[in-house]
Enzyme design. Sequence first.
Site, short mmCIF file in Angstrom:
data_model
loop_
_atom_site.label_atom_id
_atom_site.label_comp_id
_atom_site.label_asym_id
_atom_site.label_seq_id
_atom_site.Cartn_x
_atom_site.Cartn_y
_atom_site.Cartn_z
N LYS A 87 37.85 16.99 68.81
CA LYS A 87 38.62 15.92 68.16
C LYS A 87 39.86 15.64 69.01
O LYS A 87 40.66 16.54 69.28
CB LYS A 87 39.01 16.39 66.76
CG LYS A 87 39.20 15.27 65.76
CD LYS A 87 39.38 15.88 64.37
CE LYS A 87 39.62 14.85 63.31
NZ LYS A 87 39.96 15.46 62.02
O1 G3P Z 1 40.88 14.91 58.89
C1 G3P Z 1 41.48 13.67 58.95
C2 G3P Z 1 41.71 12.96 57.64
O2 G3P Z 1 40.55 13.00 56.87
C3 G3P Z 1 42.96 13.36 56.92
O3 G3P Z 1 42.96 12.97 55.57
O4 G3P Z 1 43.89 13.04 53.28
O5 G3P Z 1 45.21 14.02 55.19
O6 G3P Z 1 44.95 11.57 54.96
P1 G3P Z 1 44.33 12.90 54.71
#
Ligand code: G3P
Length: 217
Positions: A87
């Site tokens: 990533k």
């Molecule tokens: O892993 C990346 C993404 O899914 C993060 O999600 O909920 O932290 O905005 P969030």
Amino acid sequence: MKFFIDTANLDQIKEAQDLGILDGVTTNPSLMAKEGIKGDANVKQHYIDICNVVDGDVSAEVISTDFDGIIKEGEALAALHDQIVVKVPMIKDGVKAIKYFSQKGIRTNCTLIFSAGQALLAAKAGATYISPFLGRLDDISTDGLNLIAEIRTIFDNYLFETEILAASIRHPMHIIECASIGADVMTGPLSAITALLNHPLTDIGLEKFLADHKKNQ
Ligand code: G3P
């Protein structure tokens, strides 16, 4: 649509895997920190543990932000397990690194995508996945679903093989809307995935079936 779970929590990954619908896992440094995974050796071992639980791709994020650092880290992560997808953040050196990795046969997930232009650049560099962050756009009153639809059109126009991985999913409607638009993958918390199971009419219907069955005994 592929279902990934967005967590580094092994119990939740096992629960989703046991449900029989899991296609992969995404992690990020915040999710690793949430599980208290510290130190290079522990982080690497945790990625291997996740790979041993799930049948599918496991995104492992680099911390470096310069080209040489991203390459060194990404190659070490990719060498851990053949399910690892590196990533890489959407920055200039990240795009250069994605190109390098794609030429070396190392799969990548370009993260922190917030515009169609960023998605297009990452796809041109050969990213395996791009991760538009739906929930974080919604958080700032911007239509995250519209971004996913825009990227879908662009990728279809030019037959890019890069998969749209809808990330930052917060609730079951996000999953359904992403499936309607044609996102290739969604990644979200276990709560959003299991919420898809629920409908009050299912509960009422089942209760009645079981009560009627009892009457006949
Ligand atoms: O892993 C990346 C993404 O899914 C993060 O999600 O909920 O932290 O905005 P969030």
